[in-house]
Enzyme design. Structure first.
Site, PDB file in Angstrom:
ATOM      1  N   SER A 260       6.213  17.048  -4.257  1.00 18.17           N
ATOM      2  CA  SER A 260       6.184  16.145  -5.409  1.00 18.17           C
ATOM      3  C   SER A 260       6.079  16.999  -6.664  1.00 18.17           C
ATOM      4  O   SER A 260       5.743  18.189  -6.579  1.00 18.17           O
ATOM      5  CB  SER A 260       4.946  15.256  -5.271  1.00 18.17           C
ATOM      6  OG  SER A 260       4.644  14.607  -6.479  1.00 18.17           O
TER       7      SER A 260
ATOM      8  N   TYR B 162      -3.758  12.508  -3.561  1.00 19.23           N
ATOM      9  CA  TYR B 162      -2.306  12.760  -3.452  1.00 19.23           C
ATOM     10  C   TYR B 162      -1.962  14.140  -4.006  1.00 19.23           C
ATOM     11  O   TYR B 162      -1.215  14.900  -3.372  1.00 19.23           O
ATOM     12  CB  TYR B 162      -1.550  11.663  -4.203  1.00 19.23           C
ATOM     13  CG  TYR B 162      -0.055  11.674  -3.983  1.00 19.23           C
ATOM     14  CD1 TYR B 162       0.502  11.188  -2.804  1.00 19.23           C
ATOM     15  CD2 TYR B 162       0.814  12.168  -4.956  1.00 19.23           C
ATOM     16  CE1 TYR B 162       1.876  11.186  -2.607  1.00 19.23           C
ATOM     17  CE2 TYR B 162       2.185  12.162  -4.770  1.00 19.23           C
ATOM     18  CZ  TYR B 162       2.714  11.670  -3.589  1.00 19.23           C
ATOM     19  OH  TYR B 162       4.082  11.674  -3.394  1.00 19.23           O
TER      20      TYR B 162
HETATM   21  N1  NAD Z   1       8.350   7.473  -4.125  1.00 16.93           N
HETATM   22  C1  NAD Z   1       7.943   8.429  -4.953  1.00 16.93           C
HETATM   23  O1  NAD Z   1       7.766   8.204  -6.161  1.00 16.93           O
HETATM   24  C2  NAD Z   1       7.749   9.839  -4.465  1.00 16.93           C
HETATM   25  C3  NAD Z   1       7.742  10.884  -5.401  1.00 16.93           C
HETATM   26  C4  NAD Z   1       7.608  12.201  -4.949  1.00 16.93           C
HETATM   27  C5  NAD Z   1       7.452  12.437  -3.606  1.00 16.93           C
HETATM   28  N2  NAD Z   1       7.462  11.403  -2.709  1.00 16.93           N
HETATM   29  C6  NAD Z   1       7.292  11.702  -1.309  1.00 16.93           C
HETATM   30  O2  NAD Z   1       8.479  11.366  -0.618  1.00 16.93           O
HETATM   31  C7  NAD Z   1       8.139  11.066   0.747  1.00 16.93           C
HETATM   32  C8  NAD Z   1       8.780   9.744   1.142  1.00 16.93           C
HETATM   33  O3  NAD Z   1       8.194   8.726   0.349  1.00 16.93           O
HETATM   34  P1  NAD Z   1       8.928   7.335   0.027  1.00 16.93           P
HETATM   35  O4  NAD Z   1       8.934   7.196  -1.435  1.00 16.93           O
HETATM   36  O5  NAD Z   1      10.173   7.222   0.800  1.00 16.93           O
HETATM   37  O6  NAD Z   1       7.804   6.329   0.555  1.00 16.93           O
HETATM   38  P2  NAD Z   1       7.901   5.147   1.616  1.00 16.93           P
HETATM   39  O7  NAD Z   1       6.570   4.488   1.559  1.00 16.93           O
HETATM   40  O8  NAD Z   1       9.127   4.342   1.390  1.00 16.93           O
HETATM   41  O9  NAD Z   1       8.086   5.934   3.002  1.00 16.93           O
HETATM   42  C9  NAD Z   1       7.055   6.645   3.620  1.00 16.93           C
HETATM   43  C10 NAD Z   1       7.225   6.470   5.120  1.00 16.93           C
HETATM   44  O10 NAD Z   1       6.216   7.256   5.777  1.00 16.93           O
HETATM   45  C11 NAD Z   1       5.805   6.513   6.911  1.00 16.93           C
HETATM   46  N3  NAD Z   1       4.467   6.940   7.336  1.00 16.93           N
HETATM   47  C12 NAD Z   1       3.296   6.761   6.661  1.00 16.93           C
HETATM   48  N4  NAD Z   1       2.283   7.236   7.387  1.00 16.93           N
HETATM   49  C13 NAD Z   1       2.807   7.718   8.537  1.00 16.93           C
HETATM   50  C14 NAD Z   1       2.257   8.316   9.682  1.00 16.93           C
HETATM   51  N5  NAD Z   1       0.931   8.493   9.803  1.00 16.93           N
HETATM   52  N6  NAD Z   1       3.081   8.709  10.688  1.00 16.93           N
HETATM   53  C15 NAD Z   1       4.427   8.490  10.588  1.00 16.93           C
HETATM   54  N7  NAD Z   1       5.010   7.919   9.518  1.00 16.93           N
HETATM   55  C16 NAD Z   1       4.204   7.534   8.511  1.00 16.93           C
HETATM   56  C17 NAD Z   1       5.802   5.056   6.439  1.00 16.93           C
HETATM   57  O11 NAD Z   1       5.827   4.143   7.522  1.00 16.93           O
HETATM   58  C18 NAD Z   1       7.047   5.017   5.568  1.00 16.93           C
HETATM   59  O12 NAD Z   1       8.177   4.575   6.296  1.00 16.93           O
HETATM   60  C19 NAD Z   1       6.607  11.054   0.824  1.00 16.93           C
HETATM   61  O13 NAD Z   1       6.164  12.286   1.333  1.00 16.93           O
HETATM   62  C20 NAD Z   1       6.200  10.907  -0.627  1.00 16.93           C
HETATM   63  O14 NAD Z   1       4.925  11.429  -0.873  1.00 16.93           O
HETATM   64  C21 NAD Z   1       7.627  10.105  -3.111  1.00 16.93           C
END
Ligand code: NAD
Length: 250
Positions: A137, A150
């Site tokens: 991130s 986070y």
């Molecule tokens: N959305 C944002 O703004 C953002 C920004 C920077 C980084 N990220 C990172 O990108 C990645 C994907 O995030 P996203 O935005 O697609 O979120 P999202 O919530 O759409 O997807 C996250 C997925 O992780 C799965 N998950 C959660 N806990 C779990 C576990 N214990 N075991 C297996 N699966 C699990 C959830 O079921 C979900 O499908 C994450 O690592 C997040 O931190 C997101």
């Protein structure tokens, strides 16, 4: 096709970014193992992929579950070339607003989970000369208000990436991290809920927070993940690829 005959394991595959990553690898000919604790969403996604997809539902916070998901992938597809650690959760709160269970949950999914998966995958990546791409991130680099757990998890993931990259640099395994700013996914809905704002209002706030004027699209993250996992990045390891529309340039 760039990933013909390659086997990819994606955690958080059923999420917003995960969907884009899975579909992008599949479009480039890869076979993709889908790991998510959301079994129903994983089932829907795997159906879309036909023979190219395989569901290994599980929880990345459990070391045994991680070992089993990697083993099932290798049993089914015969090898593993790329691990993408994308499973993630977010909690809004400062130190007083983050209780020990909330702290542990964020750290255990975002950081422990990536470590357990990487540890389980490493023997197979050593055999295939593969690579790991972690999803960090912009909070891997800079602090964010009310996101103490986070930020700790994503900062830790950046250093884990660098340390592992050095450990395996002369063994043919590359480890890199992509670091996006806010991406338009269901995680934004989770943030809006936790902040008590309507989701559309929260999206406008996030769009305005990025110098380019909009959040990152999941596909833009997937494009960077595929680049780092590809032979085109064959001499790139321990690197962070920041996808933030200029946020950390300020
Ligand atoms: N959305 C944002 O703004 C953002 C920004 C920077 C980084 N990220 C990172 O990108 C990645 C994907 O995030 P996203 O935005 O697609 O979120 P999202 O919530 O759409 O997807 C996250 C997925 O992780 C799965 N998950 C959660 N806990 C779990 C576990 N214990 N075991 C297996 N699966 C699990 C959830 O079921 C979900 O499908 C994450 O690592 C997040 O931190 C997101």
């Amino acid at each position: 096709m760039m990933f013909q005959d390659k086997v990819i394991l994606v955690t958080g595959a059923a999420g917003g970014v995960g969907h884009a990553i899975v579909r992008s690898f599949a479009a480039e000919g890869a076979r993709v193992a889908i790991c998510d604790r959301n079994h129903d969403a994983g089932t829907t996604l795997v159906k879309e992929l036909g023979d190219q997809g395989f569901l290994v539902s599980g929880d990345v916070t459990e070391p045994d579950s991680c070992n089993a998901m990697v083993a099932k992938t290798v049993d089914h597809f015969g090898k593993l070339d790329v691990l993408v650690n994308g499973a993630g959760v977010i909690h809004v709160g400062d130190a007083q607003g983050t209780n020990p269970a909330q702290w542990r949950h964020v750290l255990s999914v975002n950081l422990d989970g990536a470590f357990y998966m990487s540890r389980a995958a490493m023997p197979h990546l050593l055999a295939s000369g593969g690579s790991i791409v972690n999803i960090g991130s912009d909070f891997s680099f800079v602090g964010g208000e009310q996101l103490v757990a986070y930020c700790a998890s994503k900062g830790g993931m950046l250093m884990m990436t660098k340390a592992m990259a050095l450990d395996h640099a002369n063994q043919g395994v590359r480890i890199n991290i992509v670091c996006p700013t806010v991406i338009d996914t269901p995680m934004v809905d989770s943030l809006a809920r936790q902040l008590g704002n309507p989701a559309e209002e929260q999206r406008k706030i996030y769009d305005a927070s990025v110098p380019t004027g909009r959040m990152i699209a999941p596909q833009e993250v997937a494009d960077s993940v595929l680049f780092l996992a590809s032979d085109k990045a064959g001499h790139i390891t321990g690197t962070s690829l920041v996808i933030d529309g200029g946020v950390t340039a300020r």
